[in-house]
Structure formats: structure tokens, C-alpha cells
Scaffold this active site. Structure first.
Site, mmCIF file in Angstrom:
data_model
loop_
_atom_site.group_PDB
_atom_site.id
_atom_site.type_symbol
_atom_site.label_atom_id
_atom_site.label_comp_id
_atom_site.label_asym_id
_atom_site.label_seq_id
_atom_site.Cartn_x
_atom_site.Cartn_y
_atom_site.Cartn_z
ATOM 1 C CB SER A 1 -4.942 1.469 3.993
ATOM 2 O OG SER A 1 -3.803 0.695 2.669
ATOM 3 C CB SER B 1 -0.803 0.258 1.189
ATOM 4 O OG SER B 1 -1.971 -0.807 0.985
ATOM 5 C CE LYS C 1 -4.790 1.346 -0.910
ATOM 6 N NZ LYS C 1 -4.222 0.402 -0.822
#
Length: 431
Positions: free
Chosen positions: A122, A60, A63
Site C-alpha cells: 500500500s 488506500s 489505489k
């Protein structure tokens, strides 16, 4: 003959330059992570690293690129934080076991809420929803992600999805994630508004920040956590702390750790690396903007000598650790912030041992002259180890001598008693 000057000053130059050597020598076997880096945004130097260019699953941390593009669109006026969009079927690509906000098709949500969901929760459904809104569809947005990565110099990176799902061809590195984190902070510092939130609630669902350090350390304000089975536990961490230097009241550091074994471990490793770097390095201004560093003669010009000056301040990270052995992170005491070596506490140095070696690239200039030119190169050494080369570039504009000046120069050439000794280039002592 080239002219040099060595300066022991605990300082450096600014113009352009790239760091090529770590500031602190840390034993990688004492750091329980597959890859990591400590980056100083003020100087652009890597303080220490291990496997920082190894291509690994970023999970993640991906992101951060979604946030980067979203904030870029907002700054460009193509998107508004308060814009309300309707979630659609794209959320169905998110599997039940993935982190999410639990968006459902037809639900209304703002860009600002999606950014909080993206960073704090997330949420993969926030990632794909933003991607579709900005790119039109996921493939076009992924292409944009790779375009932005290339523009940022993320040479170890290739994205295949916006959420960070493990896929063939989806990879990055600790060094590249530090670059991305730095770009976010420098260009879109409001990202930190999201990444320092300790929790976020949407649609009666509360998610506590997985970056546990934002609760434990008031100086920590981001950046992002990540986890997949393939990646392990990842963390991009940043903090800003005050210094004792009036020229640089605050100092920011970025630490990225990849491939640790637990959420607690990633936080502990990153925090220890960050605290070590804050305590055993410091940033200093080597030369202030416009401070003269040298003069070189000008032939056939209206002026006789040209003064070389850096156009901006140059900040340099200097080591406060000068022991002959590599640092064992297991000997770093978090409570005191100090290292122990053979049972003895190692205090940070009060004075730094930095040498600057200035080399003139031009011994003289001839008018007329109008161009940006590299007039000098500065070699920087710490503890007799080369750290970086810095180019000193100036926009030089030299007008040709007037008719009277040229006539007087001719007179001095033909009449011996008017002749002047050649004036060599001069390098000024720096303080």
C-alpha cells in the site's frame, strides 16, 4: 391485452436488468461498520448493503484505481511490466508517516515491482511514481482517475490524489468500490496475482499483507485494505469458492466495509458478511441462451410467427433465508457458517421461492422489420418482493412476404372457407 406468466423456479433471465432490492435483510445495527455492501458479480445484484452510497474517505482503496489504470495501460501496450523506470523527486510528496516502499530519487524499479508495492505494501510512493509515469504529472493522472471512475459508473466518487490521502473532495462509497473491484477482476484478473500475495520484499524491506484474510482463508484472493484517521479501517474483499452447481462451478463475491475501528474488525466484519452470503444465497441460471420463451404472430412476412429468445444466460442470486425477522449478524456462527434464531439453528433453504412474471411488450410484428427491439419484460420476485426488471431484446430481421405469399393471403381473405382464426401470441412454459 397484456399476457403474463408466473413461474416458480428459483431461476431468472438474462438480457439486461438492474437489481433494486437486497437479497438478504441484515440488521445494520448488528454490523460494526459505517458503511458496507455485499455484491455478486455473476448476477450483478446487491445481496445486502448499508449506507453503501454514502460518500466517505476511501483511504488506500483509492489505489485500486491506480492499479486499474496501470493494468489498462499494460493491456493497451503503452506500458510493460518489465519496464524499468527511475524514481524521481515526486516521491518527496510522501510524508514520513505514510505507508511507502522508501523509494529514493535515482533508484531503478520495474512497473511490476511498483504494482506489488502499490497493492501489498500500500505504498504511497509507488502510487505517485506510477501516476507520474502514466499521466506525466499528478494533476493529469488524477483527471484520468476521475474520467475512468465516471466511465465505470462510480457516481459517488471523486478523486483528488492517487494515494488516498484525506483531502477535501476526495471521496467514494462502498458501492462504488465494489464496482471498481468488479471491474478490476473482470477486465484485469491478473490484479489478483498481486492482491493475494501474503508479503512482498523490495530493497531488503519486507511488508506483510495488511489483508490478513489472504492467510486465513484460501479462497480469499484480494482486493485492498485502507486506513486513515478520517476513514477508519476499510477493506475491499473478494473470494472465489466452488459450488455444487455444474452450470456454475465457481462463485465469486465482493464485500466492501468502510469505517471500522481496527484492522482485525474490518477483516472480521467482511469475512462474516461474505460467509453469510455464500451460505444463505446461491446463483442459478433462470433461462439458458436461445431457449424460446414466447412466439408472436408476424403480419405480411415470409414467416408467420417470430420466436422470442434470450441472447445469453441470465444468472440470478436467490435467497436461502426465509425468516420473518432481519438477520442479526451477532447470531452468525463463523465455525458452522449458520445462523441461530431464538436458540435454534436456521438451515439454508433447499429450494428457493422465486417468481418470474413475463410480460410481452409486442403482441405482433409487421414485416419488413429490421431493428433491435425489446420484445418482453421479465419481473422477478423473491419471497413476494420485487427484485428486478429484465428486458428481453432481440435483433429482429423480418423479410416481407413474397408475391405468391401475398396473393395467397388475399385469397384467404376473400374466400370465407379459407379463413384462419387469428393466431395470438404464445408464452412457453419454462423449465
Amino acid at each position: 391485452m397484456k399476457r403474463f406468466i408466473s413461474l416458480c423456479a428459483g431461476m431468472s433471465f438474462l438480457c439486461t436488468g438492474l437489481s433494486h432490492a437486497a437479497i438478504l435483510n441484515i440488521d445494520p445495527t448488528s454490523v460494526p461498520a459505517a458503511a458496507w455492501t455485499i455484491f455478486d458479480p455473476q448476477s450483478g445484484q446487491t445481496i445486502a448493503e448499508f449506507n453503501s452510497h454514502a460518500q466517505r474517505a476511501p483511504a488506500s482503496l483509492t489505489k485500486m484505481m491506480v492499479a486499474y489504470i496501470t493494468l489498462k495501460e499494460i493491456k493497451a501496450g503503452k506500458l510493460k511490466r518489465n519496464e524499468i523506470i527511475t524514481a524521481n523527486d515526486v516521491v518527496h510528496v510522501v510524508q514520513p508517516d505514510e505507508s511507502q516502499m522508501f523509494l529514493r530519487p535515482g533508484q531503478k524499479i520495474s512497473i511490476d515491482q511498483l504494482l506489488s508495492g502499490l497493492v501489498v505494501m500500500s505504498a504511497n510512493d509507488a502510487a505517485v511514481t506510477l501516476a507520474q509515469r502514466i499521466g506525466g504529472d499528478l494533476p493529469h493522472f488524477v483527471a484520468r482517475m476521475n474520467q475512468e471512475a465516471k466511465a465505470l459508473g462510480m457516481t459517488d466518487t471523486h478523486f483528488t490524489n492517487p494515494a488516498g490521502i484525506t483531502m477535501d473532495g476526495h471521496y467514494s462509497s462502498a458501492a462504488d468500490m465494489a464496482k471498481l473491484g468488479n471491474a478490476l477482476i473482470q477486465q484485469y484478473p491478473d490484479y489478483l496475482y498481486y492482491s493475494k500475495q501474503t508479503s512482498y520484499t523490495w530493497n531488503n524491506r519486507t511488508h506483510h499483507a495488511t489483508n490478513i484474510l489472504v492467510k486465513q482463508d484460501a479462497t480469499v484472493d484480494g482486493l485492498k485494505t485502507g486506513f486513515t484517521r478520517a476513514a477508519g479501517f476499510n477493506l475491499a474483499l473478494t473470494a472465489k469458492r466452488p459450488t455444487m452447481n455444474p452450470d456454475m462451478p465457481d462463485r465469486r463475491l465482493i464485500v466492501v466495509v468502510l469505517g471500522t475501528t481496527s484492522p482485525v474488525m474490518r477483516a472480521e466484519v467482511a469475512h462474516r458478511l461474505m460467509n453469510l452470503a455464500y451460505n444463505y444465497t446461491r446463483d442459478e441460471v433462470a433461462i439458458k441462451a436461445k431457449q424460446p420463451i414466447a412466439e408472436i404472430p408476424v403480419l405480411s412476412g415470409q414467416i408467420k410467427r417470430y420466436t422470442i429468445t434470450p441472447q445469453n444466460n441470465k444468472i440470478m442470486t436467490t435467497s436461502l433465508y426465509q425468516q420473518p425477522v432481519a438477520i442479526d449478524m451477532r447470531s452468525f456462527d463463523q465455525a458452522s457458517g449458520l445462523l441461530k434464531l431464538n436458540g435454534q439453528t436456521v438451515q439454508p433453504l433447499a429450494q428457493t421461492a422465486t417468481k418470474l412474471q413475463v410480460q410481452l411488450n409486442k403482441q405482433q410484428l409487421t414485416a419488413p422489420f429490421n431493428q433491435n427491439v425489446q420484445l418482453a419484460t421479465v419481473k422477478i420476485y423473491q419471497n413476494n418482493q420485487w427484485v428486478e426488471d429484465v428486458a428481453i431484446n432481440n435483433d429482429v430481421k423480418l423479410e416481407p412476404a413474397s408475391l405468391l405469399q401475398r396473393f395467397w393471403a388475399w385469397i384467404k381473405q376473400i374466400l370465407p372457407f379459407f379463413k384462419e382464426a387469428a393466431s395470438p401470441a404464445t408464452i412457453f412454459p419454462l423449465h
